[in-house]
Design an enzyme around this catalytic site. Sequence first.
Site, PDB file in Angstrom:
ATOM      1  CD  GLU A  40      -4.335  10.072   6.278  1.00  0.00           C
ATOM      2  OE1 GLU A  40      -4.744   9.973   5.232  1.00  0.00           O
ATOM      3  OE2 GLU A  40      -4.101   9.044   7.023  1.00  0.00           O
ATOM      4  CD  GLN A  68      -2.554  -1.183   4.511  1.00  0.00           C
ATOM      5  OE1 GLN A  68      -3.709  -1.249   3.756  1.00  0.00           O
ATOM      6  NE2 GLN A  68      -1.705  -0.379   4.377  1.00  0.00           N
ATOM      7  CG  ASP A  97      -1.861   1.143   1.209  1.00  0.00           C
ATOM      8  OD1 ASP A  97      -2.048   1.725   0.266  1.00  0.00           O
ATOM      9  OD2 ASP A  97      -2.553   1.607   2.457  1.00  0.00           O
ATOM     10  CG  ASP A 103      -1.239   6.222   7.680  1.00  0.00           C
ATOM     11  OD1 ASP A 103      -1.525   7.064   6.902  1.00  0.00           O
ATOM     12  OD2 ASP A 103      -1.479   5.273   7.775  1.00  0.00           O
TER      13      ASP A 103
HETATM   14  C1  GLC Z   1      -3.536   6.785   4.782  1.00  0.00           C
HETATM   15  C2  GLC Z   1      -2.569   6.993   3.858  1.00  0.00           C
HETATM   16  C3  GLC Z   1      -2.844   6.182   2.627  1.00  0.00           C
HETATM   17  C4  GLC Z   1      -3.031   4.794   3.046  1.00  0.00           C
HETATM   18  C5  GLC Z   1      -3.793   4.498   4.331  1.00  0.00           C
HETATM   19  C6  GLC Z   1      -3.774   3.317   5.102  1.00  0.00           C
HETATM   20  O1  GLC Z   1      -4.824   7.269   4.661  1.00  0.00           O
HETATM   21  O2  GLC Z   1      -2.598   8.483   3.371  1.00  0.00           O
HETATM   22  O3  GLC Z   1      -2.304   6.354   1.468  1.00  0.00           O
HETATM   23  O4  GLC Z   1      -3.673   3.940   2.094  1.00  0.00           O
HETATM   24  O5  GLC Z   1      -3.510   5.625   5.450  1.00  0.00           O
HETATM   25  O6  GLC Z   1      -2.553   3.255   5.822  1.00  0.00           O
END
Ligand code: GLC
Length: 611
Positions: free
Chosen positions: A299, A225, A114, A257
Amino acid sequence: MNDEFKQRLNKYYDELKWLYCELYENRADELERLCSNIYGFYDERKPELKALDRKRAADPDWYKKGGITGMMMYTDSFAGDLKGVAKELDYIEECGVNYLHLMPLLDSPEGRSDGGYAVSDFRRVNPKLGTMEDLEALAGECRKRGISVCLDFVMNHTSEEHEWARRAKAGDWEYQNRYFFFNDYGIPAMYERTVPQVFPVTAPGNFTYNHETGKFVMTTFYPYQWDLNYSNPVVLSEMIYNMLFLINKGIDVIRIDAVPYIWKQLGTSCRNLPQVHSIVRIMRIICEIVCPGVLLLGEVVMEPDKVVPYFGSPEKPECHMLYNVTTMAATWHTAATKDVRLLRRQLDIVNSLPKEYVFLNYLRCHDDIGWGLDYDWLKQFGIAERSHKNFLNDFFTGELPYSYGRGELYNSDPLSGDARLCGTTASLCGIEKAEYENDEAALERAVRFDLTLHAYMLSMSGIPVIYSGDEIAQLNDYSYHGVPSKRADSRYIHRGRFSRDDAAKRNDVSTVQGRMFKGLKKLIDTRSGSPLFSCDAAVYTIDTGSDSLLGVVREKDGKRLTELYSFSENELTAQLSREVDGKDLISGKKLSGREIKVPAFGSYWLLENIK
Ligand code: GLC
């Protein structure tokens, strides 16, 4: 424990204990372990980093003064590896950039990464990009040049290849308890009733069947993930140690993140739960104790009322900075509709927030653009969510006869009809189409529009971050279509390799690259040289007499900047409510009067002294 550490710990200890014990009943033992372990990280922190901590702690507004310009980049796309980035620092400085966000660079399984957001080892750099020593050396060189380094801290999940996941797969219950494991689909099915999907098409569902254990594991993002279980205090402690380990390599900004997702509870959306805020506050406190010079960037890609709480309160702050995501989406809406009213309202909302709240402003990043707009407000113009999203996507994918955008849909869900958008700034602004069609006039307009969007983005209070390649108007990269592991994820369209050949044209203003680079550089230099762009300036929007012309005013220290941005392909005349008389900082031209002509897609930064 030394005095400095003890003093800082004492300052926060009561609050820390209160938060901790509320999250993890009766686990004061684990808190004691946490406190003594973080001392280890304080102790091993290099003297020069500690000195920087003290300097920044004595001037806590150091990042709010308008002098920071960021750039985000993938190490491999930009320069191959970390040593390559170190060699390119002159270029980065030439761009006027002094904040570098290096996209995920830790170890991550090839093809199931990812974009690096599936970390298999938080203490090892992806060998393709270099070593931890290379990262430390790069951060050190950046520090010498006054460049801050930002790194992602992917805390919601690990890769299925992380050591914890491997042990969990081998049946070790202690490690299974670090994730969310379920013997059958009963409870996952209950979660699915209330938890929305992040990747409805590329990775549907929030759970994945794991063959090794015969159990289901929670996977909010991609199946590889695995969501970490923060109700287990060991997970929080261990992840905090990982964060401090990275920080001690000389990292200035930690991008947390996917932070809204880190706490899960059955029967909820598993987003933005109160416990998330307790954890972020704990992380902030720990940074204040160990490394107070480090900033936390959250984020939070959510609707506005969910974003702002991540700043915490002025007394109990959480993140130092948050992405200005709604403004970003509203900007592209404005580009497509040529109607600035929603954007003006959005800016009014942002400008009315406390000045302590610092936003990270951007036009494009590595992710898609989601159309999270205020549809309740747009209703008054007869705009409905579903059809409007379709219009925006059609516009930017070139489906409409008059559209100049060249993008691709992202996670286009045939069931819900929902889709997001990908593409580089230059391609979305019309540069790709104009070049393809060899239309010099359209190209000129598109470059001007790209610069206008950058001017507007750079003028906002906060930290502007340019997406690497945008400074030379880099276009979409379609090569991912041929890479099986990337094909389904259209975000790769705007993650192309940085073109050295194009960058070599940056000083030749007869080229698109040269015009873009020169124009952008002028904006960046102007911004960083003027206190008007500091976060404490007074900012308000103004009526320009045209719905296609955005007007913003910034005032500070007896100076006023009147900004005009055109979203129209025609020349327009702004009708201002008062006379202006000053100099446009972008073109150097003198402008005066109540009526100001603005060229198609043009912009002005008009400076006056306030009498
Ligand atoms: C955040 C990142 C993205 C990723 C996600 C999972 O949103 O910006 O690119 O896919 O996290 O880690």
